[in-house]
Write a protein that holds these residues in place. Structure first.
Motif, PDB file in Angstrom:
ATOM      1  N   VAL A 281      -7.128   1.416   3.368  1.00  0.00           N
ATOM      2  CA  VAL A 281      -8.548   1.157   3.632  1.00  0.00           C
ATOM      3  C   VAL A 281      -8.941  -0.208   3.080  1.00  0.00           C
ATOM      4  N   VAL A 282      -8.519  -0.496   1.852  1.00  0.00           N
ATOM      5  CA  VAL A 282      -8.807  -1.804   1.249  1.00  0.00           C
ATOM      6  C   VAL A 282      -8.167  -2.915   2.075  1.00  0.00           C
TER       7      VAL A 282
ATOM      8  N   SER B  19       0.835  -1.205   0.000  1.00  0.00           N
ATOM      9  CA  SER B  19       0.000   0.000   0.000  1.00  0.00           C
ATOM     10  C   SER B  19       0.871   1.258   0.000  1.00  0.00           C
TER      11      SER B  19
ATOM     12  N   ASP C 156      -0.867   4.504  -0.442  1.00  0.00           N
ATOM     13  CA  ASP C 156      -1.722   5.643  -0.130  1.00  0.00           C
ATOM     14  C   ASP C 156      -2.824   5.199   0.838  1.00  0.00           C
ATOM     15  N   TYR C 157      -3.658   6.149   1.252  1.00  0.00           N
ATOM     16  CA  TYR C 157      -4.703   5.873   2.236  1.00  0.00           C
ATOM     17  C   TYR C 157      -5.754   4.914   1.691  1.00  0.00           C
ATOM     18  N   GLY C 158      -6.077   5.045   0.418  1.00  0.00           N
ATOM     19  CA  GLY C 158      -7.053   4.148  -0.188  1.00  0.00           C
ATOM     20  C   GLY C 158      -6.599   2.699  -0.126  1.00  0.00           C
TER      21      GLY C 158
END
Length: 476
Positions: A326-327, A319, A321-323
């Motif tokens: 979240v996933v 990961s 980034d923030y997205g």
């Protein structure tokens, strides 16, 4: 208490799969919530304790560590107490211990005193509640047991979502001393849950069919014969490996987000997402595990859950980034919930009802040893790796490898080493009990009683479940 016999549950009693069992499930839900969420919820008071006693964060973190160590490490002690005195008395005493530890801690004047009260005493009290509640759940549910385990396991994320905000409110309004005192009062509800754990006893037979009183067999307080079961050994080994990496991502994911440059509140929201998904994943997984085709293969579903969890860690390490985080939290919440719902269901299926009280204590001890021995060195390596690289990716990769390895140990060990035998008792004792039950049923046919009563008795007997009763040793 001196006259109480070993509490292995009455032999030959059919689990009600409902009725008072739902009250037992409710109690188990609350106990599981307190046991797993309380060590994390106490952490909201750490800043106040640091300011009060002039200590570092690592010193206060020992409170949660001691709580978890007591919860896992006292497994054999809990097994001995349950087998000696019964589930209900042990839970009532445990509830008093858990409450008393927090109440006394509110008057402490040093961090060492808090270690002994909020850590040791409260931790022991929670342990004396957690293990007996699972044992009683195993006795009250059979066909619906996977669903019952999933629902009770949901208590952990539900209470974590509730206790952490509550702790912050209590700290703001009453300080850490008032917060500890109120939480101690809340823990008295463990005694209420203990009172719900009524013992099961066989249905009463008509006078004409009663046999002479059987000699009571002295049973072991801690049955080490479970180590003769290859399935149990494989499970204990896999569980010990699993705990090394299972709890790492929830600890580091917030720091991971902060390292990517996101605000504290936004980073902390990741744990809220994870907990919310976990709440629904556990009961749904319990329903799936209870399906006719799935239940005989539950150990492989558990292995899949661990592989899913490990694979999620490996993917989460990428990961950027923030997205992506979240996933990761969504899929980690699903896999984490599956593991939580299945871990004790699989152990129950492997060892059976009669040996579960000893088996769970020994498994928790094995996990405690892994947690205490493994993470000190592994944690230092992770920190060194993190300091050297400045990236959390490698921390997540190591955790994923550990959980995936445990899944392979469990799945391959069962597939190649364990020969499944359907519809056979787990132990010689169970086989002997079944044989005695069959003999007693045959003898009833020869009893000289009114033929109409005999016919009615033989017609109704197979449908009878265990009856909930109270006796002098177990009543409140």
């Amino acid at each position: 208490m001196g006259a109480v016999v070993a509490d292995d549950g009455p032999s030959g009693v059919k689990a009600p799969d409902g009725g008072w069992g739902w009250a037992v499930l409710f109690g188990c839900f609350i106990i599981t919530g307190f046991s797993y969420a309380f060590p994390k919820a106490v952490s909201v008071f750490f800043k106040e304790l640091i300011r009060e006693f002039g200590i570092g964060y690592s010193d206060t973190a020992w409170i949660s560590s001691i709580l978890l160590a007591m919860l896992y490490g006292t497994g054999p002690l809990c097994s001995v107490c349950v087998n000696r005195f019964g589930c209900r008395p042990v839970m009532l005493v445990g509830g008093l211990f858990a409450s008393m530890g927090m109440v006394i801690a509110s008057f402490c004047t040093s961090i060492v005193q808090i270690y002994l009260t909020a850590g040791v005493i409260t931790g022991l009290g929670l342990a004396l509640n957690f293990q007996p509640s699972l044992i009683m759940l195993n006795r009250y549910f059979d066909k619906r047991r996977p669903l019952a385990n999933g629902l009770s396991a949901a208590g952990s994320p539900v209470f974590l979502c509730a206790l952490s905000p509550l702790g912050q409110i209590l700290q703001h309004e009453y300080g850490w001393r008032g917060g500890f005192l109120i939480l101690g009062g809340m823990l008295l509800n463990c005694c209420v849950c203990g009172a719900l754990m009524r013992p099961l006893e066989p249905p009463k037979k008509p006078e004409a069919t009663k046999e002479p009183a059987e000699k009571k067999v002295k049973k072991k307080l801690l049955d080490f014969s479970v180590f003769k079961d290859g399935g149990f050994v494989i499970y204990a080994l896999a569980a010990s490996i699993m705990v090394l990496g299972l709890f790492v991502p929830p600890v580091f994911v917030v720091s991971y987000a902060k390292d990517l440059g996101y605000q504290d509140t936004k980073a902390a929201f990741l744990l809220t997402i994870l907990g919310f998904i976990d709440i629904f994943a556990r009961p749904i997984c319990g329903m799936v595990a209870g399906l006719k085709w799935v239940r005989p293969r539950c150990v492989y579903l558990f292995s899949f859950a661990m592989i899913f969890n490990g694979f999620t860690d490996l993917m989460g390490s990428m990961s950027v980034d923030y997205g992506g985080l979240v996933v990761f939290c969504i899929f980690f919440g699903i896999s984490y919930g599956m593991v939580g719902a299945l871990q004790f269901e699989v152990l129950m299926a492997i060892v059976g009802t009669q040996k579960f009280s000893s088996a769970i204590g020994l498994v928790l001890l094995a996990e405690a040893m892994a947690v205490l021995i493994g993470p000190p060195s592994a944690g230092k390596k992770r920190r060194k790796l993190l300091d050297a690289t400045g990236r959390y990716m490698f921390v997540f990769i190591i955790a994923g490898i550990e959980v995936t390895t445990s899944a392979l140990v469990l799945a391959l060990g069962n597939f190649f080493c364990i020969k499944k035998k359907s519809d056979e008792p787990h132990t010689k004792e169970e086989a002997a009990e079944r044989e005695e039950l069959n003999k007693s049923e045959n003898k009833t046919e020869d009893a000289k009683v009114d033929s109409i009563e005999v016919e009615q008795f033989l017609k109704d007997e197979p449908e009878k479940n265990g009856e909930v009763v109270t006796n002098p040793e177990t009543c409140v």
